[in-house]
Design a protein around this motif. Structure first.
Motif, PDB file in Angstrom:
ATOM      1  N   UNK A 145       0.823  -1.210   0.000  1.00 20.28           N
ATOM      2  CA  UNK A 145       0.000   0.000   0.000  1.00 20.28           C
ATOM      3  C   UNK A 145       0.856   1.259   0.000  1.00 20.28           C
ATOM      4  N   UNK A 146       1.884   1.285   0.830  1.00 23.21           N
ATOM      5  CA  UNK A 146       2.728   2.473   0.911  1.00 23.21           C
ATOM      6  C   UNK A 146       3.440   2.741  -0.407  1.00 23.21           C
ATOM      7  N   UNK A 147       3.976   1.696  -1.016  1.00 21.55           N
ATOM      8  CA  UNK A 147       4.707   1.911  -2.267  1.00 21.55           C
ATOM      9  C   UNK A 147       3.765   2.294  -3.410  1.00 21.55           C
ATOM     10  N   UNK A 148       2.632   1.616  -3.532  1.00 23.31           N
ATOM     11  CA  UNK A 148       1.682   1.959  -4.594  1.00 23.31           C
ATOM     12  C   UNK A 148       1.165   3.382  -4.401  1.00 23.31           C
ATOM     13  N   UNK A 149       0.859   3.739  -3.152  1.00 23.35           N
ATOM     14  CA  UNK A 149       0.371   5.092  -2.876  1.00 23.35           C
ATOM     15  C   UNK A 149       1.423   6.131  -3.259  1.00 23.35           C
ATOM     16  N   UNK A 150       2.663   5.897  -2.850  1.00 20.15           N
ATOM     17  CA  UNK A 150       3.734   6.845  -3.166  1.00 20.15           C
ATOM     18  C   UNK A 150       3.970   6.967  -4.652  1.00 20.15           C
ATOM     19  N   UNK A 151       3.959   5.846  -5.356  1.00 21.86           N
ATOM     20  CA  UNK A 151       4.195   5.874  -6.805  1.00 21.86           C
ATOM     21  C   UNK A 151       3.072   6.632  -7.515  1.00 21.86           C
ATOM     22  N   UNK A 152       1.827   6.392  -7.115  1.00 21.91           N
ATOM     23  CA  UNK A 152       0.709   7.066  -7.772  1.00 21.91           C
ATOM     24  C   UNK A 152       0.680   8.549  -7.441  1.00 21.91           C
TER      25      UNK A 152
ATOM     26  N   UNK B 194       5.209  11.535  -1.445  1.00 20.68           N
ATOM     27  CA  UNK B 194       5.431  10.289  -2.188  1.00 20.68           C
ATOM     28  C   UNK B 194       6.777   9.637  -1.890  1.00 20.68           C
ATOM     29  N   UNK B 195       7.804  10.462  -1.672  1.00 24.38           N
ATOM     30  CA  UNK B 195       9.120   9.894  -1.333  1.00 24.38           C
ATOM     31  C   UNK B 195       9.062   9.178   0.007  1.00 24.38           C
ATOM     32  N   UNK B 196       8.411   9.798   0.994  1.00 23.65           N
ATOM     33  CA  UNK B 196       8.282   9.176   2.305  1.00 23.65           C
ATOM     34  C   UNK B 196       7.476   7.879   2.223  1.00 23.65           C
ATOM     35  N   UNK B 197       6.394   7.895   1.451  1.00 28.75           N
ATOM     36  CA  UNK B 197       5.557   6.691   1.336  1.00 28.75           C
ATOM     37  C   UNK B 197       6.343   5.538   0.713  1.00 28.75           C
ATOM     38  N   UNK B 198       7.086   5.807  -0.358  1.00 29.63           N
ATOM     39  CA  UNK B 198       7.879   4.754  -0.992  1.00 29.63           C
ATOM     40  C   UNK B 198       8.970   4.260  -0.046  1.00 29.63           C
ATOM     41  N   UNK B 199       9.596   5.188   0.692  1.00 26.42           N
ATOM     42  CA  UNK B 199      10.647   4.791   1.632  1.00 26.42           C
ATOM     43  C   UNK B 199      10.081   3.884   2.728  1.00 26.42           C
TER      44      UNK B 199
ATOM     45  N   UNK C 103      11.167  -0.070   3.420  1.00 21.80           N
ATOM     46  CA  UNK C 103      11.653  -0.533   4.727  1.00 21.80           C
ATOM     47  C   UNK C 103      10.777  -1.675   5.240  1.00 21.80           C
ATOM     48  N   UNK C 104       9.472  -1.492   5.165  1.00 22.92           N
ATOM     49  CA  UNK C 104       8.560  -2.548   5.617  1.00 22.92           C
ATOM     50  C   UNK C 104       8.704  -3.782   4.734  1.00 22.92           C
ATOM     51  N   UNK C 105       8.945  -3.578   3.432  1.00 25.98           N
ATOM     52  CA  UNK C 105       9.156  -4.708   2.530  1.00 25.98           C
ATOM     53  C   UNK C 105      10.383  -5.523   2.910  1.00 25.98           C
ATOM     54  N   UNK C 106      11.469  -4.835   3.316  1.00 30.73           N
ATOM     55  CA  UNK C 106      12.670  -5.542   3.772  1.00 30.73           C
ATOM     56  C   UNK C 106      12.362  -6.358   5.017  1.00 30.73           C
ATOM     57  N   UNK C 107      11.608  -5.775   5.948  1.00 30.48           N
ATOM     58  CA  UNK C 107      11.222  -6.508   7.157  1.00 30.48           C
ATOM     59  C   UNK C 107      10.371  -7.727   6.807  1.00 30.48           C
ATOM     60  N   UNK C 108       9.486  -7.570   5.831  1.00 27.34           N
ATOM     61  CA  UNK C 108       8.660  -8.691   5.395  1.00 27.34           C
ATOM     62  C   UNK C 108       9.518  -9.827   4.835  1.00 27.34           C
ATOM     63  N   UNK C 109      10.478  -9.498   3.974  1.00 25.86           N
ATOM     64  CA  UNK C 109      11.337 -10.523   3.376  1.00 25.86           C
ATOM     65  C   UNK C 109      12.154 -11.232   4.462  1.00 25.86           C
ATOM     66  N   UNK C 110      12.706 -10.477   5.409  1.00 24.35           N
ATOM     67  CA  UNK C 110      13.481 -11.085   6.494  1.00 24.35           C
ATOM     68  C   UNK C 110      12.626 -12.043   7.309  1.00 24.35           C
TER      69      UNK C 110
END
Length: 520
Positions: free
Chosen positions: A217-224, A235-240, A244-251
């Motif tokens: 949601x954060x990345x799609x929102x920031x990109x749009x 948008x920069x903050x949303x993508x960031x 970060x949350x995506x990295x936590x998800x992968x870990x």
């Protein structure tokens, strides 16, 4: 030692009829992405939403579909894919009924949010059920082609049906179409569609699901936001935050015993390269569509209805490409089919790069038809590979990854190719001088084509015509630059598919070894 073989079971009349049932919710999901756009003037006059509320009414549906896809695909593997489909269909129908009779902007936003979550249950559950129903590879590719065509038809029918309904009824009527269709799904699916769930599924990873939703949601929102408003801190903050949350998800997925997504799938070339090709195909297609729609209305001066009708040929090109793909993949290895599709798409983009500020309509339509004709087989074959390479018990999760790639590709294409177009336009307009043009008018004209045309209307005849002509020419060159960029990207992906998937074959259509693993 004698090796026994067992014929792959082939689908019969019941499975093909069940496929028609599975195509219905897909048709509605894609229709709901476009049908509301035409209703915006009427609902704005009726509900009087603020600017921010209107944006959420339009966008929250797509946002929540993208955000909930990964979670819903894995949930279907655990609770049952047909059960998830039926739950989502019931929720979609109920939310459509609420949306149709909403009396406030807040109620419409809430119902659109439920529609988005329900829509996210429908796409991965239908695709993963196709994996169960069509074991024969050739039949499965054809079934996925039909499933894909239903999305394309929904995109075409949405504006046309919406226009007819809005001509005779109130804005809420565009939502009521879903109610009888979902009732039909709820009636027929239990009879025609088999249930499947992973019998060895562990506990559902709720923290991981929340992390995936927040990240997407954060990345799609920031990109749009970046695509619609340009660079800015939000948008920069949303993508960031999303990264970060995506990295936590992968870990987390690497550590736990029962992850939402088995990251080992990405080590399989057939899975990872197909996912890349699928994402890039929608990157170039959606990014170009945004510029094409603006070109039709602002450069050529067509009405929204006429502009929409001129996009129908490209949708028909997609349908033709989708129907040809199953025949091609029986004759040629999947990697070569995808490479050829991206090469055809590149030719279409090079045609699109020939448009000018004047009579560019035939070239634009021809280019868009050709690149959609090429993109369609890429999507069909890539989706088939993604679902087929994953273990059957994780087909729901694989389907959701495929659809998430589509969402990300489309959002990134709109943002990045839109940025290329804006940069070229602004660069060309910065060197444009129109004698007697006020400074503030010139600044507005240099930012967007819409601003330039609005400014031109306020200027004396000759001065306004000169500014409008310069702006239209600059935007045509921006379309050319984005088309050339898309062609280069398509060629690169075509080469990658041909090289990295040259040894990847579709599963044998006739027989397969009767190993203990297959029997299990």
């Amino acid at each position: 030692m004698e090796t026994t073989t067992t014929a792959t079971p082939r689908a019969g009349r019941r499975e093909w009829t069940g496929l028609a049932v599975l195509a219905l919710p897909c048709l509605l999901v894609s229709m709901d992405l476009t049908v509301l756009n035409l209703a915006v003037p009427q609902l704005s006059a009726d509900l009087r939403p603020s600017g921010a509320q209107l944006l959420w009414i339009v966008d929250i549906y797509g946002f929540l579909i993208a955000g909930a896809l990964l979670t819903m695909g894995t949930l279907g593997d655990r609770i049952g894919r047909r059960r998830l489909l039926l739950t989502g269909a019931a929720a979609f129908g109920a939310a459509s009924l609420v949306a149709a009779f909403a009396t406030s902007a807040e109620a419409l936003i809430a119902s659109r949010a439920v529609l988005g979550v329900a829509g996210a249950t429908l796409m991965p559950s239908t695709l993963s059920l196709i994996r169960n129903m069509f074991q024969d590879p050739a039949q499965r590719t054809t079934a996925i082609g039909i499933w894909t065509v239903s999305f394309s038809l929904g995109g075409v029918l949405g504006p046309l049906l919406g226009g007819v309904l809005l001509q005779h009824f109130w804005w809420g009527s565009v939502f009521l179409v879903a109610v009888p269709v979902m009732l039909l799904v709820l009636t027929l699916a239990p009879v025609l569609v088999p249930e499947y769930r992973n019998p060895q599924a562990g506990r559902f990873d709720l923290p991981g699901a929340l992390l995936s939703v927040v990240a997407v949601l954060a990345m799609i929102y920031g990109i749009k936001r970046f695509a619609s408003e340009g660079p800015g801190w939000l948008p920069v903050l949303a993508v960031a935050v999303g990264l970060v949350v995506g990295v936590l998800f992968v870990r987390r997925q690497r550590r736990i015993a029962e992850p939402l997504i088995d990251l080992r799938l990405f080590r399989i070339p057939g899975f990872s390269v197909a996912l890349l090709a699928n994402t890039v195909a929608f990157f170039v297609a959606f990014g170009s569509l945004l510029l094409i729609s603006q070109y039709l209305q602002l450069v050529l001066g067509l009405s929204p209805l006429r502009a929409g009708l001129w996009t129908v040929p490209s949708s028909l090109g997609f349908v033709v490409g989708a129907m040809v793909a199953p025949a091609l993949v029986r004759l040629v290895r999947p990697g070569y089919v995808m490479a050829a599709g991206m090469a055809v798409a590149a030719v279409g983009f090079l045609l699109l790069a020939q448009v000018g500020a004047g009579s560019g309509l035939p070239v634009l339509v021809a280019g868009s038809v050709v690149f959609f004709l090429g993109v369609a087989p890429v999507y069909i074959v890539a989706t088939d590979l993604i679902v087929s390479e994953a273990p059957e018990e994780r087909a729901g999760a694989a389907s959701s990854v495929s659809e998430a790639g589509t969402e990300f590709g489309g959002a990134l294409g709109i943002a990045l190719l839109g940025t290329v177009g804006v940069a070229v336009y602004r660069d060309l307009m910065s060197g444009t001088t129109v004698s007697g043009l006020p400074v503030e008018v010139g600044e507005s004209a240099r930012r967007t084509l819409g601003g330039a045309l609005a400014a031109a209307e306020q200027l004396p005849g000759g001065l306004g015509a000169e500014l409008a002509a310069a702006a239209r020419d600059a935007f045509a060159q921006a379309v050319q630059a984005a088309a050339v960029t898309s062609a280069v990207i398509a060629v690169v992906v075509a080469v990658l598919c041909a090289l990295l998937l040259r040894r990847t074959r579709g599963a044998a259509p006739d027989a397969a070894p009767a190993t203990p693993e297959r029997a299990a």
